[in-house]
Design a protein around this motif. Sequence first.
Motif, PDB file in Angstrom:
ATOM      1  N   ALA A  37       0.824  -1.208   0.000  1.00  0.00           N
ATOM      2  CA  ALA A  37       0.000   0.000   0.000  1.00  0.00           C
ATOM      3  C   ALA A  37       0.860   1.260   0.000  1.00  0.00           C
ATOM      4  O   ALA A  37       0.630   2.189  -0.788  1.00  0.00           O
ATOM      5  N   TYR A  38       1.855   1.301   0.855  1.00  0.00           N
ATOM      6  CA  TYR A  38       2.719   2.478   0.915  1.00  0.00           C
ATOM      7  C   TYR A  38       3.675   2.529  -0.278  1.00  0.00           C
ATOM      8  O   TYR A  38       4.000   3.602  -0.785  1.00  0.00           O
ATOM      9  N   GLY A  39       4.132   1.351  -0.718  1.00  0.00           N
ATOM     10  CA  GLY A  39       5.057   1.303  -1.841  1.00  0.00           C
ATOM     11  C   GLY A  39       4.432   1.697  -3.161  1.00  0.00           C
ATOM     12  O   GLY A  39       5.140   2.011  -4.127  1.00  0.00           O
ATOM     13  N   THR A  40       3.127   1.699  -3.224  1.00  0.00           N
ATOM     14  CA  THR A  40       2.427   2.126  -4.427  1.00  0.00           C
ATOM     15  C   THR A  40       2.267   3.644  -4.464  1.00  0.00           C
ATOM     16  O   THR A  40       2.081   4.219  -5.534  1.00  0.00           O
ATOM     17  N   ASN A  41       2.367   4.265  -3.289  1.00  0.00           N
ATOM     18  CA  ASN A  41       2.093   5.702  -3.205  1.00  0.00           C
ATOM     19  C   ASN A  41       3.290   6.475  -2.656  1.00  0.00           C
ATOM     20  O   ASN A  41       4.223   6.765  -3.391  1.00  0.00           O
ATOM     21  N   ILE A  42       3.301   6.755  -1.360  1.00  0.00           N
ATOM     22  CA  ILE A  42       4.305   7.664  -0.826  1.00  0.00           C
ATOM     23  C   ILE A  42       5.717   7.068  -0.822  1.00  0.00           C
ATOM     24  O   ILE A  42       6.699   7.820  -0.769  1.00  0.00           O
ATOM     25  N   LEU A  43       5.843   5.747  -0.885  1.00  0.00           N
ATOM     26  CA  LEU A  43       7.161   5.122  -0.930  1.00  0.00           C
ATOM     27  C   LEU A  43       7.464   4.532  -2.305  1.00  0.00           C
ATOM     28  O   LEU A  43       8.342   3.677  -2.437  1.00  0.00           O
ATOM     29  N   ARG A  44       6.791   4.994  -3.314  1.00  0.00           N
ATOM     30  CA  ARG A  44       6.956   4.406  -4.648  1.00  0.00           C
ATOM     31  C   ARG A  44       8.383   4.543  -5.164  1.00  0.00           C
ATOM     32  O   ARG A  44       8.839   3.722  -5.963  1.00  0.00           O
ATOM     33  N   GLU A  45       9.097   5.581  -4.722  1.00  0.00           N
ATOM     34  CA  GLU A  45      10.478   5.777  -5.140  1.00  0.00           C
ATOM     35  C   GLU A  45      11.489   5.151  -4.177  1.00  0.00           C
ATOM     36  O   GLU A  45      12.695   5.343  -4.330  1.00  0.00           O
ATOM     37  N   LYS A  46      10.999   4.373  -3.198  1.00  0.00           N
ATOM     38  CA  LYS A  46      11.865   3.831  -2.161  1.00  0.00           C
ATOM     39  C   LYS A  46      12.013   2.310  -2.221  1.00  0.00           C
ATOM     40  O   LYS A  46      12.781   1.744  -1.447  1.00  0.00           O
ATOM     41  N   ILE A  47      11.283   1.631  -3.096  1.00  0.00           N
ATOM     42  CA  ILE A  47      11.287   0.165  -3.124  1.00  0.00           C
ATOM     43  C   ILE A  47      12.247  -0.325  -4.201  1.00  0.00           C
ATOM     44  O   ILE A  47      12.194   0.120  -5.353  1.00  0.00           O
ATOM     45  N   LEU A  48      13.118  -1.278  -3.822  1.00  0.00           N
ATOM     46  CA  LEU A  48      14.105  -1.845  -4.740  1.00  0.00           C
ATOM     47  C   LEU A  48      13.868  -3.345  -4.866  1.00  0.00           C
ATOM     48  O   LEU A  48      13.805  -4.060  -3.859  1.00  0.00           O
ATOM     49  N   PHE A  49      13.758  -3.821  -6.085  1.00  0.00           N
ATOM     50  CA  PHE A  49      13.576  -5.250  -6.336  1.00  0.00           C
ATOM     51  C   PHE A  49      14.839  -6.029  -5.991  1.00  0.00           C
ATOM     52  O   PHE A  49      15.957  -5.589  -6.278  1.00  0.00           O
ATOM     53  N   GLY A  50      14.649  -7.206  -5.376  1.00  0.00           N
ATOM     54  CA  GLY A  50      15.768  -8.103  -5.121  1.00  0.00           C
ATOM     55  C   GLY A  50      15.269  -9.514  -4.896  1.00  0.00           C
ATOM     56  O   GLY A  50      14.408  -9.749  -4.051  1.00  0.00           O
ATOM     57  N   SER A  51      15.785 -10.457  -5.637  1.00  0.00           N
ATOM     58  CA  SER A  51      15.314 -11.843  -5.513  1.00  0.00           C
ATOM     59  C   SER A  51      16.021 -12.614  -4.409  1.00  0.00           C
ATOM     60  O   SER A  51      15.483 -13.577  -3.875  1.00  0.00           O
ATOM     61  N   ALA A  52      17.261 -12.208  -4.078  1.00  0.00           N
ATOM     62  CA  ALA A  52      18.132 -12.978  -3.176  1.00  0.00           C
ATOM     63  C   ALA A  52      18.449 -14.353  -3.755  1.00  0.00           C
ATOM     64  O   ALA A  52      18.697 -15.290  -3.019  1.00  0.00           O
ATOM     65  N   HIS A  53      18.435 -14.460  -5.076  1.00  0.00           N
ATOM     66  CA  HIS A  53      18.782 -15.729  -5.706  1.00  0.00           C
ATOM     67  C   HIS A  53      20.112 -16.237  -5.135  1.00  0.00           C
ATOM     68  O   HIS A  53      21.053 -15.465  -4.973  1.00  0.00           O
ATOM     69  N   PRO A  54      20.229 -17.529  -4.764  1.00  0.00           N
ATOM     70  CA  PRO A  54      19.329 -18.648  -5.101  1.00  0.00           C
ATOM     71  C   PRO A  54      18.215 -18.919  -4.106  1.00  0.00           C
ATOM     72  O   PRO A  54      17.570 -19.972  -4.193  1.00  0.00           O
ATOM     73  N   LEU A  55      17.965 -18.002  -3.153  1.00  0.00           N
ATOM     74  CA  LEU A  55      16.839 -18.229  -2.250  1.00  0.00           C
ATOM     75  C   LEU A  55      15.524 -18.229  -3.014  1.00  0.00           C
ATOM     76  O   LEU A  55      14.599 -18.985  -2.690  1.00  0.00           O
ATOM     77  N   LEU A  56      15.416 -17.373  -4.031  1.00  0.00           N
ATOM     78  CA  LEU A  56      14.226 -17.308  -4.877  1.00  0.00           C
ATOM     79  C   LEU A  56      14.667 -17.184  -6.333  1.00  0.00           C
ATOM     80  O   LEU A  56      15.683 -16.542  -6.614  1.00  0.00           O
TER      81      LEU A  56
END
Length: 283
Positions: free
Chosen positions: A227-246
């Motif tokens: 919810a927050y990452g879609t709006n006020i934190l939209r510029e604060k979220i960084l994708f990371g898989s942690a491969h090989p965990l995922l």
Amino acid sequence: MTAFIDFSVQPPTEEFLAELRRDDMSGYDRTYALATGDFPTVPALVEALEAADGQAVIKAIDARSTRGLHISNRHVADLCAAGRGRFVGFAGVDPHAGARAVEELEEAVDIGGLRGLNLQLYHHKMRADDERLRPLYETCLRLGIPVNLHIGMSFSGSPMRFGDPLAVDAVACDLPDLRIICAPPGFPWIRELIAVAWRHRNVHIGLSGLRPKYLGKADSGWTELLAYGTNILREKILFGSAHPLLPIQRSIDEVRALPLPDEVARMWLHDNARRVLGDGHVA
């Protein structure tokens, strides 16, 4: 432009895989079906990143004082040099080493070409606001690089208190210009981490080790981050898989399946990481 930047990947080398085989990390076996077969070799990983127009941040670890664990800066720098531009390396230094840790960080950046600092707080047995980390934070500021902090619980044998995001709040109050990535994203302190990232312009949240689909699953504990990452934190979220965990591609697909505007999905998968790393550091 690169399609995605995965902010947390462990290449399939003996140095990296040895961390997951340590006795104190055995709890990860209960939680993750390790995707080690996705890329049996480093060239296979590089080829997959090229095919998908992606880049991966790979991080050294130096916890020799507390864990006897060392994924060297030289190893990460060598992988970056051989990775045809697909790897961005972060240094790892042992904060218990004092002034020598500062020297090693400077060498890793100035000579090895690494682009950030990685601190696995649960390995170091330190909270983010431990005064022994202050010289390293100040060095990051002077060198113009970000720091990645392991925030939230881990499945190692270390107490959870080392992952408390409120300790990051104290650091950001003292050093507001320090670019901080909190990854993984703070479970079980989700609201606290959201508040810290909302409060401080240079604090970011990495999705490392979290299946993105759970952001949209009721009662998962993660829906407020969506919810927050879609709006006020939209510029604060960084994708990371942690491969090989995922698996990397499955994690990307799950981000794109979330109820996110296309612009926000692009921010999470690429734009935010590029800004944190700095233009010229990545494609």
